[in-house]
Design an enzyme around this catalytic site. Sequence first.
Site, PDB file in Angstrom:
ATOM      1  N   ASN A   1     -14.002  96.439  38.143  1.00  0.00           N
ATOM      2  CA  ASN A   1     -12.802  97.189  38.507  1.00  0.00           C
ATOM      3  C   ASN A   1     -12.934  97.539  39.979  1.00  0.00           C
ATOM      4  O   ASN A   1     -13.753  98.385  40.351  1.00  0.00           O
ATOM      5  CB  ASN A   1     -12.637  98.452  37.651  1.00  0.00           C
ATOM      6  CG  ASN A   1     -11.380  99.237  38.028  1.00  0.00           C
ATOM      7  OD1 ASN A   1     -11.002  99.296  39.195  1.00  0.00           O
ATOM      8  ND2 ASN A   1     -10.733  99.846  37.045  1.00  0.00           N
TER       9      ASN A   1
ATOM     10  N   GLU B   1      -7.552  96.437  38.420  1.00  0.00           N
ATOM     11  CA  GLU B   1      -6.966  97.298  39.447  1.00  0.00           C
ATOM     12  C   GLU B   1      -6.961  96.621  40.814  1.00  0.00           C
ATOM     13  O   GLU B   1      -7.396  97.208  41.806  1.00  0.00           O
ATOM     14  CB  GLU B   1      -7.674  98.660  39.511  1.00  0.00           C
ATOM     15  CG  GLU B   1      -7.273  99.598  38.396  1.00  0.00           C
ATOM     16  CD  GLU B   1      -7.521 101.064  38.742  1.00  0.00           C
ATOM     17  OE1 GLU B   1      -6.598 101.697  39.275  1.00  0.00           O
ATOM     18  OE2 GLU B   1      -8.628 101.573  38.476  1.00  0.00           O
TER      19      GLU B   1
ATOM     20  N   TYR C   1      -7.808  95.583  31.425  1.00  0.00           N
ATOM     21  CA  TYR C   1      -7.774  96.909  32.037  1.00  0.00           C
ATOM     22  C   TYR C   1      -7.017  97.820  31.079  1.00  0.00           C
ATOM     23  O   TYR C   1      -5.803  97.929  31.108  1.00  0.00           O
ATOM     24  CB  TYR C   1      -7.096  96.854  33.411  1.00  0.00           C
ATOM     25  CG  TYR C   1      -6.946  98.205  34.066  1.00  0.00           C
ATOM     26  CD1 TYR C   1      -8.000  99.111  34.061  1.00  0.00           C
ATOM     27  CD2 TYR C   1      -5.765  98.572  34.675  1.00  0.00           C
ATOM     28  CE1 TYR C   1      -7.863 100.362  34.647  1.00  0.00           C
ATOM     29  CE2 TYR C   1      -5.617  99.823  35.272  1.00  0.00           C
ATOM     30  CZ  TYR C   1      -6.670 100.711  35.247  1.00  0.00           C
ATOM     31  OH  TYR C   1      -6.533 101.950  35.822  1.00  0.00           O
TER      32      TYR C   1
ATOM     33  N   ASP D   1     -12.565  96.936  32.082  1.00  0.00           N
ATOM     34  CA  ASP D   1     -12.530  98.400  32.087  1.00  0.00           C
ATOM     35  C   ASP D   1     -11.818  98.854  30.819  1.00  0.00           C
ATOM     36  O   ASP D   1     -10.590  98.847  30.767  1.00  0.00           O
ATOM     37  CB  ASP D   1     -11.809  98.892  33.341  1.00  0.00           C
ATOM     38  CG  ASP D   1     -11.713 100.411  33.405  1.00  0.00           C
ATOM     39  OD1 ASP D   1     -12.211 101.076  32.473  1.00  0.00           O
ATOM     40  OD2 ASP D   1     -11.138 100.917  34.383  1.00  0.00           O
TER      41      ASP D   1
ATOM     42  N   ASN E   1     -11.931 101.851  29.592  1.00  0.00           N
ATOM     43  CA  ASN E   1     -11.599 103.277  29.647  1.00  0.00           C
ATOM     44  C   ASN E   1     -11.940 103.988  28.342  1.00  0.00           C
ATOM     45  O   ASN E   1     -11.201 104.868  27.870  1.00  0.00           O
ATOM     46  CB  ASN E   1     -10.125 103.491  30.020  1.00  0.00           C
ATOM     47  CG  ASN E   1      -9.917 103.649  31.520  1.00  0.00           C
ATOM     48  OD1 ASN E   1     -10.662 104.372  32.179  1.00  0.00           O
ATOM     49  ND2 ASN E   1      -8.923 102.967  32.063  1.00  0.00           N
TER      50      ASN E   1
ATOM     51  N   ASP F   1     -15.011 103.017  42.629  1.00  0.00           N
ATOM     52  CA  ASP F   1     -15.627 104.023  41.753  1.00  0.00           C
ATOM     53  C   ASP F   1     -16.295 103.379  40.530  1.00  0.00           C
ATOM     54  O   ASP F   1     -17.093 104.030  39.849  1.00  0.00           O
ATOM     55  CB  ASP F   1     -14.646 105.136  41.362  1.00  0.00           C
ATOM     56  CG  ASP F   1     -13.256 104.652  41.027  1.00  0.00           C
ATOM     57  OD1 ASP F   1     -13.041 103.422  40.998  1.00  0.00           O
ATOM     58  OD2 ASP F   1     -12.379 105.491  40.791  1.00  0.00           O
ATOM     59  N   HIS F   2     -15.987 102.117  40.264  1.00  0.00           N
ATOM     60  CA  HIS F   2     -16.681 101.349  39.219  1.00  0.00           C
ATOM     61  C   HIS F   2     -17.703 100.411  39.860  1.00  0.00           C
ATOM     62  O   HIS F   2     -17.601 100.093  41.045  1.00  0.00           O
ATOM     63  CB  HIS F   2     -15.699 100.481  38.436  1.00  0.00           C
ATOM     64  CG  HIS F   2     -14.711 101.234  37.610  1.00  0.00           C
ATOM     65  ND1 HIS F   2     -14.781 101.281  36.234  1.00  0.00           N
ATOM     66  CD2 HIS F   2     -13.611 101.944  37.955  1.00  0.00           C
ATOM     67  CE1 HIS F   2     -13.771 101.994  35.770  1.00  0.00           C
ATOM     68  NE2 HIS F   2     -13.039 102.414  36.779  1.00  0.00           N
TER      69      HIS F   2
END
Length: 273
Positions: free
Chosen positions: A7, A34, A109, A150, A152, A255-256
């Site tokens: 990501n 993303e 995602y 990702d 989540n 951030d990933h």
Amino acid sequence: MIISSFNVNSIKARLPRILEWFDDRQPDVTVLQEIKCVTDAFPAAPFEDRGYHVEVFGQKTYNGVALLSKTPPEDVLRGVPGFDDDNARYIEALIPHDQGAPVRVGGLYLPNGNPAPGPKYDYKLAWMAAFEDHARDLLAQEEAVCLLGDYNVIPDPSGVYAPDRWTEDALFRLETRKAFRRLLNLGYVDALAQVKDAPFYTFWDYQRGAWDKDHGLRIDHCLLSPQAADRLTGGDVDRQVRDPALGNQDAKPSDHVPVWISIGPKETEGGET
DNA sequence: ATGGTTGAAAATCAA
């Protein structure tokens, strides 16, 4: 064959660091999440220069996924079949393996779902239900399948630095974990959990000094069909990619971090490495 | 209890 996921939180803002990681890891297949750009705006040239075929499912401003592979992908699919989605969140292709049976790779995602409860959380659960249906259909084909990206979803308390603070979050709510568990119960294997000891993380928030305090989450996953799991030979989380002090300083880290697994030509003796 | 950060985009929205 190395299959990876990253990501990137904007392909344009991240390009120097992504290319650096490609040159280090040399993945055979990568799915990106993303990318935050429309399909035509994806910077394909630097990847094509490195020998990759580039398939993009883009979207303006938000979301967007891509699949890059060294061999030409077949049966490219955009979106979860049968699910009317406003967002670009899924891309899939059949990837030939140079020594064994091909691997069907799906890059996802999954919606964040916060705030929960609410319409965004309802959308997350609907997305997971549609993805479960598709994952079940794929299993029926009895192929090597790798569904990664990702998610989540924090699968269990080891995947969050302070579980008691996250029980109401869309990433960790019981209903979310149960939906993820249903995917595993279909017959998929959580590959990274097979090759790594918990706890380990794949995401650190930009805020509150999360990286420095190692306040991370395990939300990027790789699920394998039995035919793929039997060929699992390794994998890891490229944690160093998150360190702002390391690597190409022309861009900030995502951030990933990237996750990857390795698939061999045929069934390995005794399962894993 | 609040705030802290990043990216795309043009005020905030999403994460």
